[in-house]
Design a protein around this motif. Structure first.
Motif, PDB file in Angstrom:
ATOM      1  N   SER A 150       0.883  -1.097  -0.147  1.00 20.69           N
ATOM      2  CA  SER A 150       0.017  -0.012  -0.051  1.00 20.69           C
ATOM      3  C   SER A 150       0.970   1.241   0.070  1.00 20.69           C
ATOM      4  O   SER A 150       2.115   1.129   0.342  1.00 20.69           O
ATOM      5  N   THR A 273      -2.986  -3.121   7.197  1.00 24.60           N
ATOM      6  CA  THR A 273      -2.144  -2.962   6.046  1.00 24.60           C
ATOM      7  C   THR A 273      -2.775  -3.470   4.652  1.00 24.60           C
ATOM      8  O   THR A 273      -3.556  -2.964   4.015  1.00 24.60           O
ATOM      9  N   GLY A 294      -6.185   0.819   5.898  1.00 26.07           N
ATOM     10  CA  GLY A 294      -5.463  -0.142   4.903  1.00 26.07           C
ATOM     11  C   GLY A 294      -6.296  -0.255   3.679  1.00 26.07           C
ATOM     12  O   GLY A 294      -7.072   0.514   3.331  1.00 26.07           O
TER      13      GLY A 294
END
Length: 358
Positions: A150, A273, A294
């Motif tokens: 990401s 995440t 996330g």
């Protein structure tokens, strides 16, 4: 191209092992000579209190696996690096800073003769210790490229690495299970699935549930710090009759029945995440109630196949659960659920991993 992936694979369990295995299969399907250097012993048990291995694979095992790495044997780390000098690319799969000393040993054995990518599932842990950042920095300053899942994680990596950092969304790598689609009406039961750790927000979900009468919850997964704190909160909130705890790792064969007994999967994470669980819920026909953290928000279309709420708020979860159980809403959202097509994700991911361009 000969690509060596250093990371967990069966008999290790969970998303990291599934990702390593599926990545090797995908690279082989593209015509690359893929091998996996896996672990005989990845972590000390006191650092990972859960179940580390399983007795049966949860997908297609990859045939080219060597299981020699041991956290107690630095000599084996160096030998691994020497073996990998014949590779065209080495991929170090970073799941925890605990792996870094072994990876530094692998790099020492390589002697800079082969390009190395650090593939970061998490650049830094959600719950950090003082040594985490120095260890990860030591690794990321010694590799040629970094792949993060990401933009947020890439920012962390750029603060620690001197190498170029690329971003590619984590592709689906779901365990193989029999297909199960929920049916038979609304059950008034939600599901929390996966390892229970503070950042995943189970406590917030329990507090929200206490404000919504008539709805039950199944909590299925390993409890990182034990059950006592969760049981105490359930008792404090008076939820003993409405919350079913199923502690322990859930084998892939048990997932269809588990997901089939629920109306929705709830992911009340404080931080995240990338996670496979939203896709896993959709794969089993469930709408997903998730927080906007996330990549979770990328996998759920609010009001179509689930609901999105702000993180860190029991009140927001209460409102979402109430909205979910409005007349006809569970059925409508269920109709919007579609299983994910993994192929486009993996094509993009492989290109990002193999490309030498920043």
């Amino acid at each position: 191209m000969r690509v060596a992936i250093v990371g967990p694979a069966y008999p290790y369990k969970g998303g990291g092992a599934q990702h390593t295995t599926e990545l090797a299969h995908r690279l082989a399907a593209l015509g690359h000579d893929a091998v996996i250097e896996s672990w005989r012993a990845q972590y000390p048990s006191f650092l990972y209190p859960g179940q580390q291995t399983i007795s049966a694979p949860e997908g297609r095992p990859f045939p080219g696996i060597r299981r020699d790495l041991d956290w107690r044997r630095p000599d084996g780390w160096v030998r691994c690096g020497r073996r990998l000098r014949r590779a065209d690319l080495v991929v170090l799969t970073l799941l925890s800073p605990v792996q870094v000393p072994a990876y530094l040993g692998v790099l020492y054995g390589l002697r800079r003769g082969t390009p190395v990518v650090a593939l970061c599932h998490n650049v830094l842990p959600h719950e950090r210790k003082p040594y985490d950042a120095p260890l990860v920095k030591a690794l990321l300053r010694r590799v040629d490229r970094v792949l993060a899942h990401s933009e947020e994680q890439a920012g962390l990596a750029r603060d620690l690495a001197s190498a170029p950092v690329r971003v590619a969304a984590l592709p689906p790598h779901l365990p193989t299970t029999a297909e199960a689609r929920p049916g038979g009406g609304v059950r008034h039961r939600l599901l929390f699935f996966g390892m229970v750790r503070p950042y995943k927000g189970l406590d917030l979900l329990l507090r929200a549930l206490a404000r919504v009468p008539g709805v039950s919850l199944t909590v299925a997964g390993e409890f990182w710090g034990g059950l006592d704190e969760t049981r105490a909160l359930i008792a404090e909130l008076g939820l003993g009759e409405r919350v079913e705890l199923r502690p322990g790792y859930v084998p892939a064969d048990d997932l269809p029945a588990l997901f089939g007994d629920a109306d929705a999967l709830v992911l009340p994470y404080r931080s995240a995440t990338a996670s496979q669980n939203a896709w896993l819920g959709h794969e089993h026909g469930l709408p997903v109630i998730a927080t906007r953290v996330g990549a979770l928000a990328d996998h759920v279309t609010d009001g179509v196949d689930g609901l999105l709420v702000e993180p860190g708020s029991a009140e927001a979860l209460t409102e979402a659960i109430t909205r979910f159980y409005a007349e006809g809403e569970p059925e409508r959202l269920r109709q919007g659920v579609k299983a994910v097509d993994p192929d486009p994700y993996w094509a993009t991911y492989a290109e990002a991993l193999l490309s030498a361009e920043a």
